[in-house]
Design a protein around this motif. Structure first.
Motif, PDB file in Angstrom:
ATOM      1  N   THR A   5     111.680 -48.573  -9.407  1.00  0.00           N
ATOM      2  CA  THR A   5     110.609 -48.974  -8.219  1.00  0.00           C
ATOM      3  C   THR A   5     110.069 -50.014  -8.282  1.00  0.00           C
ATOM      4  N   GLY A   6     109.486 -50.548  -7.302  1.00  0.00           N
ATOM      5  CA  GLY A   6     108.441 -51.720  -7.284  1.00  0.00           C
ATOM      6  C   GLY A   6     107.831 -52.215  -5.892  1.00  0.00           C
ATOM      7  N   ASN A   7     107.151 -53.311  -6.029  1.00  0.00           N
ATOM      8  CA  ASN A   7     106.501 -53.630  -4.518  1.00  0.00           C
ATOM      9  C   ASN A   7     107.071 -55.118  -4.205  1.00  0.00           C
ATOM     10  N   ILE A   8     108.093 -55.413  -4.725  1.00  0.00           N
ATOM     11  CA  ILE A   8     108.615 -56.827  -4.244  1.00  0.00           C
ATOM     12  C   ILE A   8     110.125 -56.543  -3.567  1.00  0.00           C
ATOM     13  N   SER A   9     110.159 -56.976  -2.401  1.00  0.00           N
ATOM     14  CA  SER A   9     111.423 -56.504  -1.887  1.00  0.00           C
ATOM     15  C   SER A   9     112.340 -57.648  -1.403  1.00  0.00           C
ATOM     16  N   GLY A  10     112.030 -58.893  -1.752  1.00  0.00           N
ATOM     17  CA  GLY A  10     112.770 -60.113  -1.579  1.00  0.00           C
ATOM     18  C   GLY A  10     111.906 -61.342  -1.676  1.00  0.00           C
ATOM     19  N   TYR A  11     112.426 -62.570  -0.600  1.00  0.00           N
ATOM     20  CA  TYR A  11     111.705 -63.681  -0.800  1.00  0.00           C
ATOM     21  C   TYR A  11     111.360 -64.173   0.590  1.00  0.00           C
ATOM     22  N   ASP A  12     110.452 -64.708   0.708  1.00  0.00           N
ATOM     23  CA  ASP A  12     110.072 -65.313   2.026  1.00  0.00           C
ATOM     24  C   ASP A  12     110.801 -66.702   2.394  1.00  0.00           C
ATOM     25  N   ARG A  13     110.452 -67.500   3.495  1.00  0.00           N
ATOM     26  CA  ARG A  13     111.314 -68.571   3.858  1.00  0.00           C
ATOM     27  C   ARG A  13     111.049 -69.708   2.844  1.00  0.00           C
ATOM     28  N   TYR A  14     109.924 -69.411   1.984  1.00  0.00           N
ATOM     29  CA  TYR A  14     109.461 -70.624   1.155  1.00  0.00           C
ATOM     30  C   TYR A  14     110.057 -70.223  -0.267  1.00  0.00           C
ATOM     31  N   GLY A  15     110.734 -69.143  -0.782  1.00  0.00           N
ATOM     32  CA  GLY A  15     111.377 -68.669  -1.904  1.00  0.00           C
ATOM     33  C   GLY A  15     110.017 -67.977  -2.623  1.00  0.00           C
ATOM     34  N   ARG A  16     109.141 -67.378  -1.910  1.00  0.00           N
ATOM     35  CA  ARG A  16     107.905 -66.661  -2.613  1.00  0.00           C
ATOM     36  C   ARG A  16     108.539 -65.273  -2.644  1.00  0.00           C
ATOM     37  N   PRO A  17     107.926 -64.574  -3.768  1.00  0.00           N
ATOM     38  CA  PRO A  17     108.241 -63.202  -3.692  1.00  0.00           C
ATOM     39  C   PRO A  17     107.540 -62.543  -2.529  1.00  0.00           C
ATOM     40  N   LYS A  18     108.265 -61.584  -1.767  1.00  0.00           N
ATOM     41  CA  LYS A  18     107.756 -60.893  -0.657  1.00  0.00           C
ATOM     42  C   LYS A  18     107.240 -59.622  -0.824  1.00  0.00           C
ATOM     43  N   GLN A  19     106.268 -59.088  -0.655  1.00  0.00           N
ATOM     44  CA  GLN A  19     105.755 -57.590  -0.617  1.00  0.00           C
ATOM     45  C   GLN A  19     106.641 -56.776   0.117  1.00  0.00           C
ATOM     46  N   GLY A  20     107.032 -55.536  -0.484  1.00  0.00           N
ATOM     47  CA  GLY A  20     107.822 -54.621   0.423  1.00  0.00           C
ATOM     48  C   GLY A  20     108.246 -53.718  -0.700  1.00  0.00           C
ATOM     49  N   LYS A  21     108.910 -52.480  -0.149  1.00  0.00           N
ATOM     50  CA  LYS A  21     109.427 -51.339  -1.199  1.00  0.00           C
ATOM     51  C   LYS A  21     110.364 -51.545  -1.714  1.00  0.00           C
ATOM     52  N   PHE A  22     110.815 -51.574  -2.914  1.00  0.00           N
ATOM     53  CA  PHE A  22     111.953 -51.932  -3.654  1.00  0.00           C
ATOM     54  C   PHE A  22     112.172 -50.361  -4.281  1.00  0.00           C
ATOM     55  N   SER A  23     113.465 -49.879  -4.348  1.00  0.00           N
ATOM     56  CA  SER A  23     113.899 -48.781  -4.964  1.00  0.00           C
ATOM     57  C   SER A  23     115.388 -49.008  -5.258  1.00  0.00           C
ATOM     58  N   HIS A  24     115.980 -48.582  -6.336  1.00  0.00           N
ATOM     59  CA  HIS A  24     117.317 -48.535  -6.805  1.00  0.00           C
ATOM     60  C   HIS A  24     117.753 -47.724  -7.942  1.00  0.00           C
ATOM     61  N   VAL A  25     118.656 -46.659  -7.822  1.00  0.00           N
ATOM     62  CA  VAL A  25     119.049 -45.962  -8.899  1.00  0.00           C
ATOM     63  C   VAL A  25     120.399 -46.623  -9.452  1.00  0.00           C
ATOM     64  N   PRO A  26     120.082 -47.247 -10.495  1.00  0.00           N
ATOM     65  CA  PRO A  26     121.313 -47.522 -11.219  1.00  0.00           C
ATOM     66  C   PRO A  26     122.402 -46.536 -11.775  1.00  0.00           C
ATOM     67  N   GLU A  27     123.681 -46.790 -12.233  1.00  0.00           N
ATOM     68  CA  GLU A  27     124.513 -45.671 -12.548  1.00  0.00           C
ATOM     69  C   GLU A  27     124.555 -45.758 -14.127  1.00  0.00           C
ATOM     70  N   LEU A  28     124.320 -44.598 -14.961  1.00  0.00           N
ATOM     71  CA  LEU A  28     124.082 -44.637 -16.315  1.00  0.00           C
ATOM     72  C   LEU A  28     125.657 -44.389 -16.619  1.00  0.00           C
ATOM     73  N   ASP A  29     126.049 -45.187 -17.615  1.00  0.00           N
ATOM     74  CA  ASP A  29     127.440 -44.986 -18.089  1.00  0.00           C
ATOM     75  C   ASP A  29     127.420 -43.857 -19.242  1.00  0.00           C
ATOM     76  N   ALA A  30     128.714 -43.675 -19.842  1.00  0.00           N
ATOM     77  CA  ALA A  30     128.853 -42.564 -20.714  1.00  0.00           C
ATOM     78  C   ALA A  30     128.014 -42.879 -21.953  1.00  0.00           C
TER      79      ALA A  30
END
Length: 255
Positions: free
Chosen positions: A151-176
């Motif tokens: 999880t994090g607080n950066i959810s992308g980039y604005d029109r000027y390429g600056r990190p954009k505030q927002g909710k980030f959440s991802h569940v990556p897949e664990l392999d064997a």
């Protein structure tokens, strides 16, 4: 190829007797700094604060990829060029990563262009704007009884390429082998976190961003590097290794 009618009109409606401020600017894109061999196609947008918008999609094929011309109004313009955005980029708003998704494999160039002249030149260089965080859990022969959520607080980039505030959440897949990878956008602080989840409950939470920062990782580099985190689940040693770095940073945590 998308060309706005307004841009075409500007290109043909000006004569030498008219006020040059009403004439278009010939905006030349010099793509010699872009590796055309590795490019699978880029998206380009040019916009102004008064509503002008030009968009196009280009496949850079040598040698024709070296120069591309757009006729634009004589304005202060914002230029966005990106590759790998996976349809998540909106002109005027930038790139937004939906919650649950990881950052796309984004290569990005953003610039402010002074087009209040007859000819302006833009020489873009696309930089890697995502970091692959590899998590490698060492648990011996035991299967992993949990999942991982980043999880994090950066959810992308604005029109000027600056990190954009927002909710980030991802569940990556664990392999064997106990390895998972997640692409995260450029960070501005240490808010990136790793959660250990079992049966829907968060068992442990770690300040992943702070540990990455403490290892010497530099989020301000034009092209982001990848980072590997080795986690010895039994000995509670967390070892970070940044690609290409000779030194390792070891942090003791309680799991």
């Amino acid at each position: 190829m998308v060309v706005l009618i307004s841009a075409i009109i500007l290109a043909v409606a000006c004569s030498v007797k008219e006020d040059r401020g009403d004439c278009p600017c010939r905006l030349v894109f010099d793509f010699s700094g872009v590796d055309c061999e590795d490019s699978h196609g880029i998206s380009l947008s040019v916009m102004s604060s008064d509503g002008f918008l030009f968009q196009d999609s280009l496949v850079l094929v040598p040698p024709s990829c070296m120069e591309y011309v757009v006729y634009v109004p004589q304005r202060q313009l914002a230029v966005n060029i990106h590759e790998g955005a996976e349809g998540l980029f909106t002109p005027g708003d930038g790139l937004s990563i939906p919650e649950g998704m990881q950052c796309p494999p984004l290569y990005l160039y953003c610039a402010a262009i002074d087009a209040t002249c007859e000819t302006a030149v833009c020489a873009p260089v696309l930089y890697k704007n995502y970091c692959i965080v590899t998590l490698q859990f060492e648990t011996g022969s035991m299967p992993l009884p949990f999942s991982v959520r980043i999880t994090g607080n950066i959810s992308g980039y604005d029109r000027y390429g600056r990190p954009k505030q927002g909710k980030f959440s991802h569940v990556p897949e664990l392999d064997a082998d106990g390895i998972c990878r997640v692409r995260v956008p450029r960070q501005t602080d240490g808010s990136l976190r790793m959660e250990i989840v079992e049966e829907g409950k968060v068992l442990r939470e770690f300040a992943l961003g702070e540990i990455i920062n403490a290892s010497g990782y530099d989020w301000s580099l034009p092209a982001l590097r990848d980072v590997t985190l080795e986690i010895d689940y039994s000995k509670t040693d967390v070892i970070f290794r940044v690609e290409g770095w000779e030194d390792e940073s070891v942090f003791e945590v309680v799991i």
